[in-house]
Design a protein around this motif. Structure first.
Motif, mmCIF file in Angstrom:
data_model
loop_
_atom_site.group_PDB
_atom_site.id
_atom_site.type_symbol
_atom_site.label_atom_id
_atom_site.label_comp_id
_atom_site.label_asym_id
_atom_site.label_seq_id
_atom_site.Cartn_x
_atom_site.Cartn_y
_atom_site.Cartn_z
ATOM 1 N N LYS A 57 -9.827 32.314 10.655
ATOM 2 C CA LYS A 57 -8.803 31.938 9.673
ATOM 3 C C LYS A 57 -7.938 30.798 10.209
ATOM 4 C CE LYS A 57 -8.413 36.370 7.320
ATOM 5 N NZ LYS A 57 -7.548 37.529 7.047
ATOM 6 N N ILE A 58 -7.594 30.866 11.477
ATOM 7 C CA ILE A 58 -6.781 29.807 12.081
ATOM 8 C C ILE A 58 -7.533 28.486 12.088
ATOM 9 C CG2 ILE A 58 -5.762 29.031 14.261
ATOM 10 C CD1 ILE A 58 -5.063 31.981 14.807
ATOM 11 N N GLN A 60 -9.948 27.590 10.074
ATOM 12 C CA GLN A 60 -10.067 27.121 8.694
ATOM 13 C C GLN A 60 -8.763 26.451 8.239
ATOM 14 O OE1 GLN A 60 -10.746 30.236 5.868
ATOM 15 N NE2 GLN A 60 -11.197 28.832 4.204
ATOM 16 N N GLN A 61 -7.618 27.059 8.577
ATOM 17 C CA GLN A 61 -6.334 26.478 8.201
ATOM 18 C C GLN A 61 -6.123 25.133 8.892
ATOM 19 O OE1 GLN A 61 -4.177 27.441 5.916
ATOM 20 N NE2 GLN A 61 -2.804 25.736 6.373
ATOM 21 N N CYS A 64 -8.076 22.437 7.181
ATOM 22 C CA CYS A 64 -7.429 22.002 5.939
ATOM 23 C C CYS A 64 -6.262 21.058 6.241
ATOM 24 C CB CYS A 64 -6.932 23.213 5.151
ATOM 25 S SG CYS A 64 -8.237 24.217 4.441
ATOM 26 N N GLU A 65 -5.474 21.398 7.260
ATOM 27 C CA GLU A 65 -4.321 20.567 7.607
ATOM 28 C C GLU A 65 -4.721 19.241 8.234
ATOM 29 O OE1 GLU A 65 -1.677 22.852 10.019
ATOM 30 O OE2 GLU A 65 -1.408 24.389 8.482
#
Length: 113
Positions: A57-58, A60-61, A64-65
């Motif tokens: 999850k980290i 993936q975030q 995105c950023e």
């Protein structure tokens, strides 16, 4: 193990007090020996699957950023100031609301009676 000690001590507590935590009680056997630094508490144990899921999850975030366009603060502040100055004459908080267009004006009494 000793009978008075816990066979499964908790990781966030020390079974014995540290003699070097207080400078008054620290043994002065060697003045060259630095005081021991206290350990930070250990994080809560996580399963391997939960740790892997959290890491995904980290990542993936962060991906995105990564695509977010960054601007310099000085340039953004200049643009914002210019926008505010150009639109100040249309801002009802700065210029006030004309009485004819004010949606919050007090209602007039009905004259049809």
């Amino acid at each position: 193990p000793r009978p008075d000690s816990d066979p499964h001590p908790r990781p966030d507590s020390d079974p014995q007090p540290r003699p070097d935590s207080d400078p008054q009680t620290r043994p002065d056997s060697d003045p060259q020996t630095p005081a021991r630094i206290p350990r930070p508490p250990l994080p809560a144990p996580m399963s391997v699957a939960a740790n892997l899921s959290a890491s995904r999850k980290i990542v993936q975030q962060l991906r995105c950023e990564l695509d977010i366009k960054r601007l310099k603060v000085s340039q953004t502040a200049t643009d914002l100031k210019q926008f505010c100055l150009q639109n100040a004459q249309h801002d009802p908080l700065l210029m006030g609301i004309h009485p004819n267009t004010n949606p919050f004006r007090p209602a007039k009494p009905c004259l049809l009676l």
